[in-house]
Design a protein around this motif. Structure first.
Motif, mmCIF file in Angstrom:
data_model
loop_
_atom_site.group_PDB
_atom_site.id
_atom_site.type_symbol
_atom_site.label_atom_id
_atom_site.label_comp_id
_atom_site.label_asym_id
_atom_site.label_seq_id
_atom_site.Cartn_x
_atom_site.Cartn_y
_atom_site.Cartn_z
ATOM 1 N N TYR A 77 0.922 -1.374 0.232
ATOM 2 C CA TYR A 77 -0.023 0.024 0.037
ATOM 3 C C TYR A 77 0.893 1.203 -0.027
ATOM 4 C CZ TYR A 77 -2.956 3.764 2.117
ATOM 5 O OH TYR A 77 -3.646 5.000 2.206
ATOM 6 N N VAL A 78 1.931 1.281 0.889
ATOM 7 C CA VAL A 78 2.531 2.238 0.901
ATOM 8 C C VAL A 78 3.530 2.633 -0.489
ATOM 9 C CG1 VAL A 78 4.387 3.586 2.207
ATOM 10 C CG2 VAL A 78 2.581 2.440 3.463
ATOM 11 N N ALA A 79 3.982 1.428 -0.906
ATOM 12 C CA ALA A 79 4.737 1.690 -2.128
ATOM 13 C C ALA A 79 3.811 2.163 -3.209
ATOM 14 C CB ALA A 79 5.178 0.359 -2.484
ATOM 15 N N GLU A 80 2.738 1.961 -3.295
ATOM 16 C CA GLU A 80 1.653 2.290 -4.467
ATOM 17 C C GLU A 80 1.606 3.688 -3.817
ATOM 18 O OE1 GLU A 80 -1.550 -0.246 -4.023
ATOM 19 O OE2 GLU A 80 -0.590 -1.567 -5.162
ATOM 20 N N GLU A 81 1.475 4.273 -2.646
ATOM 21 C CA GLU A 81 1.085 5.708 -2.391
ATOM 22 C C GLU A 81 2.382 6.305 -2.818
ATOM 23 O OE1 GLU A 81 -1.263 7.281 0.284
ATOM 24 O OE2 GLU A 81 -2.307 5.953 -1.340
ATOM 25 N N ARG A 82 3.411 5.844 -2.734
ATOM 26 C CA ARG A 82 4.932 6.477 -3.055
ATOM 27 C C ARG A 82 5.133 6.564 -4.407
ATOM 28 N NH1 ARG A 82 9.069 7.403 0.545
ATOM 29 N NH2 ARG A 82 9.815 8.549 -0.972
ATOM 30 N N THR A 84 2.574 6.923 -6.702
ATOM 31 C CA THR A 84 1.795 7.789 -7.109
ATOM 32 C C THR A 84 2.060 9.089 -6.801
ATOM 33 O OG1 THR A 84 0.024 6.353 -6.787
ATOM 34 C CG2 THR A 84 -0.646 8.690 -7.085
ATOM 35 N N ALA A 85 2.624 9.526 -5.699
ATOM 36 C CA ALA A 85 3.268 10.716 -5.378
ATOM 37 C C ALA A 85 4.327 11.004 -6.370
ATOM 38 C CB ALA A 85 3.677 10.633 -3.746
ATOM 39 N N LEU A 86 5.181 10.090 -6.669
ATOM 40 C CA LEU A 86 6.502 10.435 -7.556
ATOM 41 C C LEU A 86 6.008 10.714 -8.734
ATOM 42 C CD1 LEU A 86 9.184 10.278 -7.742
ATOM 43 C CD2 LEU A 86 9.233 7.695 -8.167
ATOM 44 N N ARG A 87 4.910 9.887 -9.479
ATOM 45 C CA ARG A 87 4.540 10.479 -10.852
ATOM 46 C C ARG A 87 3.808 11.787 -10.650
ATOM 47 N NH1 ARG A 87 3.941 5.946 -14.330
ATOM 48 N NH2 ARG A 87 3.761 3.896 -13.197
ATOM 49 N N ASP A 88 3.089 12.290 -9.619
ATOM 50 C CA ASP A 88 2.497 13.624 -9.344
ATOM 51 C C ASP A 88 3.647 14.603 -9.355
ATOM 52 O OD1 ASP A 88 0.279 12.292 -9.408
ATOM 53 O OD2 ASP A 88 -0.240 12.457 -7.120
ATOM 54 N N GLU A 137 8.007 -7.907 -3.612
ATOM 55 C CA GLU A 137 9.250 -7.225 -4.236
ATOM 56 C C GLU A 137 9.393 -7.319 -5.734
ATOM 57 O OE1 GLU A 137 12.914 -9.432 -2.973
ATOM 58 O OE2 GLU A 137 14.076 -7.805 -3.799
ATOM 59 N N ALA A 138 8.875 -8.217 -6.324
ATOM 60 C CA ALA A 138 9.230 -8.578 -7.714
ATOM 61 C C ALA A 138 7.991 -7.411 -8.301
ATOM 62 C CB ALA A 138 8.714 -9.902 -8.235
ATOM 63 N N ARG A 139 6.972 -7.264 -7.540
ATOM 64 C CA ARG A 139 5.628 -6.374 -8.045
ATOM 65 C C ARG A 139 6.105 -4.908 -7.956
ATOM 66 N NH1 ARG A 139 1.640 -9.499 -5.908
ATOM 67 N NH2 ARG A 139 1.348 -7.966 -4.203
ATOM 68 N N VAL A 140 6.665 -4.571 -6.636
ATOM 69 C CA VAL A 140 7.105 -3.376 -6.359
ATOM 70 C C VAL A 140 8.175 -2.888 -7.385
ATOM 71 C CG1 VAL A 140 8.093 -1.840 -4.724
ATOM 72 C CG2 VAL A 140 6.252 -3.417 -3.917
ATOM 73 N N GLY A 141 9.245 -3.868 -7.566
ATOM 74 C CA GLY A 141 10.305 -3.618 -8.380
ATOM 75 C C GLY A 141 9.857 -3.206 -9.792
ATOM 76 N N GLU A 143 7.504 -2.066 -10.885
ATOM 77 C CA GLU A 143 6.416 -0.790 -10.968
ATOM 78 C C GLU A 143 7.503 0.587 -10.878
ATOM 79 O OE1 GLU A 143 3.770 0.173 -11.966
ATOM 80 O OE2 GLU A 143 3.666 2.479 -10.882
ATOM 81 N N SER A 144 8.733 0.322 -9.884
ATOM 82 C CA SER A 144 9.597 1.153 -9.881
ATOM 83 C C SER A 144 10.509 1.452 -11.099
ATOM 84 C CB SER A 144 10.719 0.890 -8.527
ATOM 85 O OG SER A 144 9.895 0.739 -7.452
ATOM 86 N N HIS A 145 10.761 0.330 -11.576
ATOM 87 C CA HIS A 145 11.501 0.441 -13.032
ATOM 88 C C HIS A 145 10.620 1.046 -13.976
ATOM 89 C CE1 HIS A 145 14.508 -1.168 -15.739
ATOM 90 N NE2 HIS A 145 13.324 -1.235 -16.701
ATOM 91 N N ARG A 146 9.404 0.768 -14.044
ATOM 92 C CA ARG A 146 8.467 1.413 -14.974
ATOM 93 C C ARG A 146 8.506 2.944 -14.854
ATOM 94 N NH1 ARG A 146 4.664 -2.885 -15.180
ATOM 95 N NH2 ARG A 146 3.839 -2.070 -13.346
ATOM 96 N N ILE A 147 8.358 3.246 -13.667
ATOM 97 C CA ILE A 147 8.379 4.801 -13.462
ATOM 98 C C ILE A 147 9.635 5.415 -13.933
ATOM 99 C CG2 ILE A 147 8.149 6.474 -11.515
ATOM 100 C CD1 ILE A 147 6.223 4.814 -10.047
#
Lengths: 204, 204
Positions: A77-82, A84-88, A137-141, A143-147
């Motif tokens: 949840y917090v990774a998703e929040e972060r 979103t904040a980063l894209r914003d 970790e794979a999912r969050v990783g 997403e970070s790579h995509r961003i």
């Protein structure tokens, strides 16, 4: 909400209940990440988090039947929040690379990274947690790579670009680790400035 | 040792005792790192390590009065062993940069890194451990940096070179973290190949 916007009575009864449930869930998730960051895995139980969130233990267990459910959901949840904040932060997409590198590195130096680190390390010794955290970790990783690719304006069809970006995120994780016991901000800013320049040359 | 090389009788009595003591210490240190890597901080006590090393608990406590003494000494000892092994790999000093980068990254992907990570993370929540580990981390980090500069043939008097090497070691630490729960070898090798090339350009 003004009187004119009020929904029909039946819908109104249901909506606040859903809202309360969502708010409770969110409070639990935020308390779980804070707890993990401050006390580590050994000190983080559903009961401790429920108390911190001001939620009954029964309600906490209704939302998250197991300790593993609560803490993996919290880090996600917090990774998703972060994210979103980063894209914003960069609403127009690709931006100044030094600013983007600093923002990406920022993802790994706060309480979220600290919490995730505790979860990873605990998972390395606990089989029940391991599969869950590996998948998370794979999912969050990914997403970070995509961003990172998007905000750096990196063209991954060019050879080496994918690995350049991956290495940058590995470096960001290492900088997070270096910030665990001491405030590494001054050194980190110099490293970020230099690596942003290397990246600028590598990505063209 | 042949008969001709035997020392004088008095020296001979003392030497084997010192040797035995040194060998016991070494067995304890190696067992402590293995224990930390496999079971984490919570599962690592002096008693568990003594048993693993085949040493009495009393003897273990003679060498290391506290748990903190044993585990910080263990991580430092193995880090020194690894540094020596790394220098021995490149006896002629500066070498092929891709080989050096791969070897540096290798420092962070084995059981030593895993053990050190458990110690770091435990230290972030335990005040008694925190000061000891912070100091140890700084010492080990400085030594890794020195070796990296030497083997990469990096000229730190040039602006940015110091930060380039620091970032590389941060990346190595991040790659170690990425290898904690899954075997990340294939991805890591691609990242290492790419960043070795970028480093080649950056260091000239």
């Amino acid at each position: 909400m003004t009187a004119e916007q009020n929904p029909a009575p039946r819908e109104r009864d249901r909506a606040p209940k859903q809202d309360r449930s969502r708010a409770t869930r969110q409070r639990l998730l935020e308390a779980a990440v804070a707890c993990l960051a401050e006390h580590g895995w050994a000190g983080s139980t559903v009961a401790v988090v429920a108390e911190r969130a001001g939620v009954s233990r029964g309600a906490a267990q209704h939302h998250f039947p197991t300790r593993e459910d609560l803490f993996t959901a919290a880090v996600e949840y917090v990774a998703e929040e972060r994210s979103t904040a980063l894209r914003d932060l960069f609403p127009d997409g690709p931006a100044d690379r030094r600013a983007v590198v600093a923002a990406l590195v920022g993802l790994y130096t706060g309480p979220l990274f600290r919490a995730a680190l505790h979860l990873w390390v605990a998972a390395s010794n606990e089989d029940q947690l391991r599969a869950r955290v590996t998948e998370l970790e794979a999912r969050v990783g990914r997403e970070s790579h995509r961003i990172a690719v998007e905000l750096l304006g990196a063209d991954e069809s060019r050879p080496g670009v994918r690995e350049t970006v991956q290495g940058l995120l590995d470096m960001a994780r290492g900088l997070g680790l270096a910030n665990l016991l001491t405030d590494d901000t001054a050194r980190r800013e110099r490293v970020v400035a230099q690596w942003a320049e290397l990246l600028e040359q590598a990505l063209g």
